[in-house]
Design a protein around this motif. Structure first.
Motif, mmCIF file in Angstrom:
data_model
loop_
_atom_site.group_PDB
_atom_site.id
_atom_site.type_symbol
_atom_site.label_atom_id
_atom_site.label_comp_id
_atom_site.label_asym_id
_atom_site.label_seq_id
_atom_site.Cartn_x
_atom_site.Cartn_y
_atom_site.Cartn_z
ATOM 1 N N UNK B 169 3.079 3.619 -0.963
ATOM 2 C CA UNK B 169 2.704 3.632 0.243
ATOM 3 C C UNK B 169 1.093 3.558 0.422
ATOM 4 N N UNK B 171 -2.305 2.991 3.040
ATOM 5 C CA UNK B 171 -2.815 3.217 4.330
ATOM 6 C C UNK B 171 -3.253 1.950 5.197
ATOM 7 N N UNK B 172 -3.878 1.101 4.266
ATOM 8 C CA UNK B 172 -4.364 0.023 5.086
ATOM 9 C C UNK B 172 -3.377 -1.186 5.197
ATOM 10 N N UNK B 173 -3.863 -2.470 5.615
ATOM 11 C CA UNK B 173 -2.793 -3.842 5.840
ATOM 12 C C UNK B 173 -2.963 -4.355 4.526
ATOM 13 N N UNK B 208 5.178 -0.274 1.222
ATOM 14 C CA UNK B 208 5.020 0.079 2.471
ATOM 15 C C UNK B 208 3.702 -0.053 2.982
ATOM 16 N N UNK B 209 3.107 -1.067 3.699
ATOM 17 C CA UNK B 209 1.605 -0.889 4.192
ATOM 18 C C UNK B 209 1.713 -0.093 5.454
ATOM 19 N N UNK B 210 0.385 0.233 5.960
ATOM 20 C CA UNK B 210 0.239 0.827 7.133
ATOM 21 C C UNK B 210 0.896 2.158 7.233
ATOM 22 N N UNK B 211 1.164 2.743 6.054
ATOM 23 C CA UNK B 211 1.678 4.296 5.939
ATOM 24 C C UNK B 211 0.447 5.140 5.375
#
Ligand SMILES: Cc1cc2nc3c(=O)[nH]c(=O)nc-3n(C[C@H](O)[C@H](O)[C@H](O)COP(=O)(O)OP(=O)(O)OC[C@H]3O[C@@H](n4cnc5c(N)ncnc54)[C@H](O)[C@@H]3O)c2cc1C
Ligand SMILES: Cc1cc2nc3c(=O)[nH]c(=O)nc-3n(C[C@H](O)[C@H](O)[C@H](O)COP(=O)(O)OP(=O)(O)OC[C@H]3O[C@@H](n4cnc5c(N)ncnc54)[C@H](O)[C@@H]3O)c2cc1C
Ligand code: SF4
Ligand code: SF4
Ligand code: FES
Lengths: 273, 462
Positions: B169, B171-173, B208-211
Motif C-alpha cells: 500500500x 500513499x503516493x502515485x 495499491x497506490x494512492x492508499x
C-alpha cells in the motif's frame, strides 16, 4: 484508475463530478479532501469531498475551472478515468452539536461548505447560510442547501441575484438584527474569510475557516502547505484544512498562495468574494 | 593475474560544466572492459572482510570473480540472491563507509570499486529483458506492506519469493519512496528505478497506490481484511524546519518539497509538465547531508547562478557521501562551512537574504561529534533569493496516531526488536527510516529482509 460515474455543469465555470474511489469512499468524513492527478504526468491538486456514497463507493467533487489542471479535468467525460485519486486527506471537520449555525460560502467555497452544514443539520443544529458570487450564475448549490437550511441568503457583486454586495453585508445585517449564532463556518476566497473573521472576532462568535494553500503530497511530507495559526506553523493538509479563523495569519496565506502566480496560466479563483 | 594498480579504474563522467545544465546521469558507468579491469583488482580474499561491511551480505568476491570471467549473468544471480536492487545500491550506497571501507586494497591505495562493479553488472543485465515473470506457487497467506520505498519493496519481494500473497500500500502515485521523489535523476535515473521495482512486482507482488494507511485504511482494518502480518516501511518523510524568523517567506522550501517538485513531479521539465518550481539566481541550501547535496545540485541545474551549502560543522563532518561532495564541488557549489542561519530576510514577502553566524567546534556532544558553538560577533548576511532547508526528516506520525498498541520513541520512530524488526503490536513489523530515522537505502533494505524472515518464521510456526 478511477472511473467518472456522472458529471454535470453547475454554471459556466463550475462542474460537479462523481468518481468511483473505493478506498476514499469507505472512510471519508465531512471536511476532508482528496488529491488527484488527471493524467499520467499531471499536476497533483486538492479538491474537497463534497459528498460521498459508501455503498456505490463514489465521491462527489465540485470544482471551478480556474487554470490548466482543472481545465484538463473538465475535459474528461463520464466513463473516462482519472489517473490518481488519493484520500481521504486532512482532518474531518470538528463539528460540535450546536443550536444555531451560520455558513458563509463564497463562489465555489459553497462546495466544501455543503457537507459540513449537512452534517450539522443531521446533528440537530438549525442552519442558515449566506452564499456569495460574482453574479447569479456563480451562486452554486442553492437548491441543495435549501433542502435543509432554515434560511438561504444570497449576495452577488452585480445584484443579479439576492442582495447587491458582499456576503459580509448580509452578515452585518443579520447580527445587527440580533440573530445569534453559536458558530460560523466560512469557506471561500481568503480575502472573504479574512473579512468575515474580522467581523466575528469583534462579536466573539467562534468562526471556522477552511484554508486552501498550494499542496503537493497532502500527507505532511513537503511542508508547502504551511500556514501560521496562533503563532505556530501548521501543515494545512494534516493539521487542517479547517482552523479557528480568529487565529489564522491571513496576510501570510494570501502571500504564499500567490507564489506561483507567474506560472499559472489564468487564475480566476478570487471569484465570488 | 591481479591488477595491482593502487587506484580504481576511473569511471567516465559527464563534464562538470556541461552536466550542471542537464539532468542526465553524472556518472556514465564502466564499459565491460573497464569493469573487468577493475574486477581484477580484487584479491579474492579468503576471509572476505568486505562482505562484513555490507548490510545485506552481498557475496562480493564471488560476484567479482564471475564478472572477471565474463559470466555476467551468474554475477547478477549471485548479487540478486542477497540484494534485489543492485543498480540502485551500486549508485547510492555510502560504499566508503561500508563494503569498500573494509576492503584490503584500501590499506595501500584505493579499495576495489565494489559499488561501481555492482552497478555495472545490474545495468548490463537490465539492458536486456527484465520481464521474466516468475511462477512461484502461492501459499495463500496474505501479508500487507505499508510503503513502497526500499524497505517495503525488499520485504515484499522476499515474502513473495516464499509464496506469500503480498500487497504493497503506497500513499503516493508512484512506488520507490525516496528513490523516486528524493534522489534526483542525475544521480539515479528513474527509468532504472522503475525497472528494478518491476523485477520485484514480477515476483507476484500486488500494488495499491494512492492508499494512505492511517487515513484510507488503518492497520487494524488490514487485519480485519485477512492480512496475517503487516510490515510498516513508511520512511521518515516529515521535514524539519529551523524555527527561525522568515521561514514562511515565499522562496523558502523544505528540501522534500523542492526535490519532490523537481523529481517526482518533473518540474525541471516545466512547462512540459504542469508542476512548477521557483528558483532564484542565488540559492542557499541549509544542511550537509546527501539531501542537501542533491538540493544544491538540482538548484544549479534549474539555472541558479550561485548556490551555497550552509552547514554548521566542518568539512570532515559532512554526512553526505564522499562522491556527492566531490561532484558538488566540481559543479561549483560554494561551501559555507561552520555557519548557521539565524534569520531569513524578506521584502514584500519574498526572500532577499539569509543572516548567518559563524560557528566553531567545541566539546564532543552525546553523539561523539564535536558540538558547534556560535562565534561572538561573527554575523554575516548571504545575498540569496531562495532558501532550501535540508536539516533532516522524521517519521510521519499518521500511522502511529491511528494504531493502538504501537510503541514509538519520543522522536517518533517505531520501537522494534532489533533481530526481528517486530514491534510492540502482535504481527506488526517495521523497518527502514521509520525505525532508524533518515539513514540509508541499504539499511532500509536490510531491515526489510530481516522482517520478511521473521514474518515467515512467525506465520509458519503458528
Ligand atoms: C484543501 C483544499 C481543498 C480545495 N477544494 C476545492 C474545491 O472543492 N473546489 C475547487 O474548485 N477548488 C478547490 N480547491 C482549490 C483547487 O485545488 C485549485 O483551484 C486548483 O488546484 C487549481 O489548479 P489549476 O491548475 O486549474 O489552476 P492554476 O492556474 O494552476 O491555479 C489557480 C489557483 O489555484 C490554486 N492552486 C494551484 N495549484 C494548487 C495546488 N496544487 N494546491 C492547492 N491550490 C492550488 C492557487 O491558489 C492558484 O492561484 C481546494 C484547495 C485546497 C488546498
Ligand atoms: C534527497 C535524499 C537523498 C538521499 N541519498 C541517499 C544516498 O545517496 N544513499 C543512501 O543510501 N541513502 C540516501 N538517502 C536516504 C535513503 O533514501 C533512505 O534512507 C531510504 O529511502 C529509506 O527507505 P524506506 O523504505 O525506509 O523509506 P522511504 O524511501 O521514505 O519510503 C517510504 C514510502 O512509504 C510511503 N508512505 C509513507 N507513509 C505512508 C502511509 N501512511 N501509507 C502508505 N504509504 C506510506 C511513502 O510515500 C514512501 O513511498 C537519501 C534520502 C534523501 C531524501
Ligand atoms: S549493497 Fe552496498 S554495501 Fe553492499 S556490496 Fe553493494 S554497494 Fe557495497
Ligand atoms: S576485501 Fe577487497 S580485495 Fe578482498 S575480496 Fe573483498 S573486494 Fe576483493
Ligand atoms: S501538502 Fe505537502 S505537507 Fe501538506
Amino acid at each position: 484508475m478511477y472511473e467518472i460515474i456522472s458529471k454535470k455543469s453547475l454554471n459556466s465555470s463550475v462542474e460537479w463530478m462523481e468518481v468511483h474511489a473505493p478506498f476514499v469512499a469507505r472512510k471519508c468524513e465531512s471536511g476532508q479532501f482528496i488529491i488527484l492527478r488527471v493524467d499520467e504526468d499531471g499536476e497533483r491538486f486538492p479538491l474537497t469531498i463534497a459528498d460521498y456514497d459508501r455503498e456505490k463507493q463514489t465521491i462527489t467533487i465540485i470544482y471551478q475551472i480556474v487554470g490548466f489542471s482543472t481545465q484538463k479535468l473538465s475535459q474528461k467525460q463520464v466513463g473516462d478515468f482519472i489517473h490518481d485519486f488519493v484520500g481521504p486527506l486532512g482532518r474531518p471537520a470538528d463539528l460540535k452539536p450546536h443550536k444555531r449555525v451560520l455558513g458563509i460560502g463564497g463562489g465555489v467555497g459553497a462546495a466544501p461548505l455543503y457537507p459540513q452544514l449537512k452534517r450539522l443539520h443531521e446533528l440537530g443544529a438549525s442552519v442558515d447560510v449566506i452564499l456569495g458570487g460574482r453574479s447569479d450564475e456563480f451562486v452554486i448549490l442553492e437548491d441543495e442547501l435549501k433542502a435543509f437550511c432554515d434560511h438561504v441568503y444570497v449576495a452577488t457583486n452585480d445584484g443579479s441575484k439576492g442582495t447587491k454586495g458582499f456576503v459580509t453585508d448580509i452578515l452585518n445585517e443579520l447580527v445587527s438584527q440580533g440573530t445569534i449564532y453559536d458558530e460560523i463556518i466560512t469557506i471561500g476566497p481568503l480575502i472573504m474569510m479574512k473579512v468575515v473573521c474580522d467581523i466575528t472576532k469583534d462579536l466573539g462568535i467562534p468562526t471556522s475557516v477552511s484554508l486552501n494553500p498550494v499542496m503537493v503530497d497532502g500527507t505532511g511530507m513537503c511542508g508547502g502547505c504551511r500556514v501560521t495559526v496562533g503563532g505556530k506553523i501548521k501543515f494545512a493538509c494534516v493539521d487542517g484544512p479547517d482552523f479557528d479563523g480568529h487565529l489564522v495569519d491571513f496576510e501570510e496565506c494570501m502571500r504564499r498562495q500567490s507564489m506561483y502566480k507567474e506560472e499559472e496560466h489564468l487564475c480566476k479563483i478570487n471569484l465570488g468574494g | 593475474m591481479a591488477n595491482m594498480n593502487p587506484k580504481k579504474v576511473s569511471m567516465p563522467e559527464q563534464d562538470p560544466t556541461l552536466r550542471s545544465q542537464n539532468f542526465e546521469e553524472v556518472s556514465l558507468g564502466y564499459t565491460l572492459n573497464l569493469a573487468q579491469e577493475e574486477a581484477l583488482r580484487c584479491l579474492q580474499c579468503k576471509h572476505k572482510p568486505c562482505v562484513a561491511g555490507c548490510p545485506v551480505n552481498v557475496p562480493i568476491p564471488e560476484f567479482i570473480q564471475k564478472l572477471a570471467e565474463g559470466d555476467i549473468k551468474e554475477a547478477y544471480r549471485i548479487i540478486t540472491n542477497e540484494n534485489t536492487l543492485p543498480a540502485i545500491c551500486g549508485r547510492v550506497c555510502p560504499q566508503e563507509n561500508q563494503c569498500e571501507k573494509l576492503c584490503v586494497r584500501a590499506k595501500k591505495g584505493e579499495s576495489v570499486g565494489i559499488g561501481r562493479l555492482e552497478r555495472f553488472v545490474a545495468d548490463y543485465i537490465m539492458e536486456g529483458s527484465t520481464d521474466e515473470v516468475h511462477d512461484i506457487p502461492k501459499n495463500g497467506i496474505k501479508v500487507a506492506v505499508v510503503g513502497g520505498g526500499p524497505a517495503g519493496l525488499t520485504c515484499a519481494g522476499d515474502l513473495a519469493k516464499l509464496g506469500y500473497e503480498v500487497t504493497i500500500f503506497e500513499a503516493l502515485h508512484a512506488l520507490g519512496g525516496v528513490l523516486m521523489y528524493g534522489i534526483p535523476e542525475f544521480r539515479l535515473p528513474k527509468l532504472l528505478v522503475q525497472k528494478e521495482i518491476q523485477n520485484i512486482i514480477n515476483l507476484g507482488v500486488r500494488i495499491e497506490k494512492n492508499v494512505i494507511v492511517g487515513r484510507s485504511i488503518t492497520i487494524d482494518e488490514l487485519f480485519q481484511e485477512g492480512f496475517k502480518a503487516v510490515f510498516i516501511g513508511s520512511g521518515a518523510g516529515l521535514p524539519t524546519f529551523m524555527n527561525i524568523p522568515g521561514e514562511n517567506l515565499n522562496g523558502v522550501y523544505s528540501a522534500n518539497e523542492f526535490l519532490t517538485r523537481s523529481n517526482l513531479m518533473k518540474a525541471y521539465d516545466f512547462p512540459n509538465n504542469p508542476t512548477p518550481v521557483k528558483i532564484g539566481k542565488k540559492v542557499a541550501v541549509v544542511g550537509g547531508g546527501n539531501v542537501a547535496m542533491d538540493a544544491a545540485r538540482t538548484a544549479r541545474r534549474l539555472g541558479a547562478e550561485e548556490v551555497y551549502i550552509v552547514y554548521r560543522r566542518g568539512e570532515s563532518e559532512l554526512p553526505a557521501r564522499l562522491e556527492e561532495v566531490h561532484h558538488a564541488k566540481e559543479e561549483e557549489i560554494i561551501f559555507k562551512l561552520l555557519s548557521n542561519p539565524t534569520k531569513i530576510l524578506g521584502e514584500e514577502g519574498w526572500v532577499v537574504g539569509m543572516e548567518c553566524i559563524e560557528m566553531e567546534l567545541g566539546e564532543p556532544d552525546a553523539s561523539g561529534r564535536r558540538r558547534p558553538v556560535e562565534k561572538q560577533d561573527s554575523a554575516f548576511t548571504l545575498d540569496v533569493n531562495t532558501v532550501i532547508i535540508a536539516i533532516g526528516q522524521s517519521p510521519n506520525p499518521l500511522i502511529c496516531q491511528t494504531t493502538a498498541g504501537l510503541d514509538t520513541h519520543k522522536w517518533g520512530g517505531i520501537v522494534v526488536e532489533e533481530e526481528t524488526m517486530k514491534t510492540s503490536k502482535e504481527n506488526v513489523y517495521a523497518g527502514g527510516d521509520v525505525v532508524t530515522s533518515a539513514a540509508t537505502v541499504i539499511l532500509a533494505m536490510g531491515s526489510g529482509k530481516k522482517a520478511a524472515k521473521a514474518i515467515h518464521q512467525k506465520l509458519t510456526s503458528a
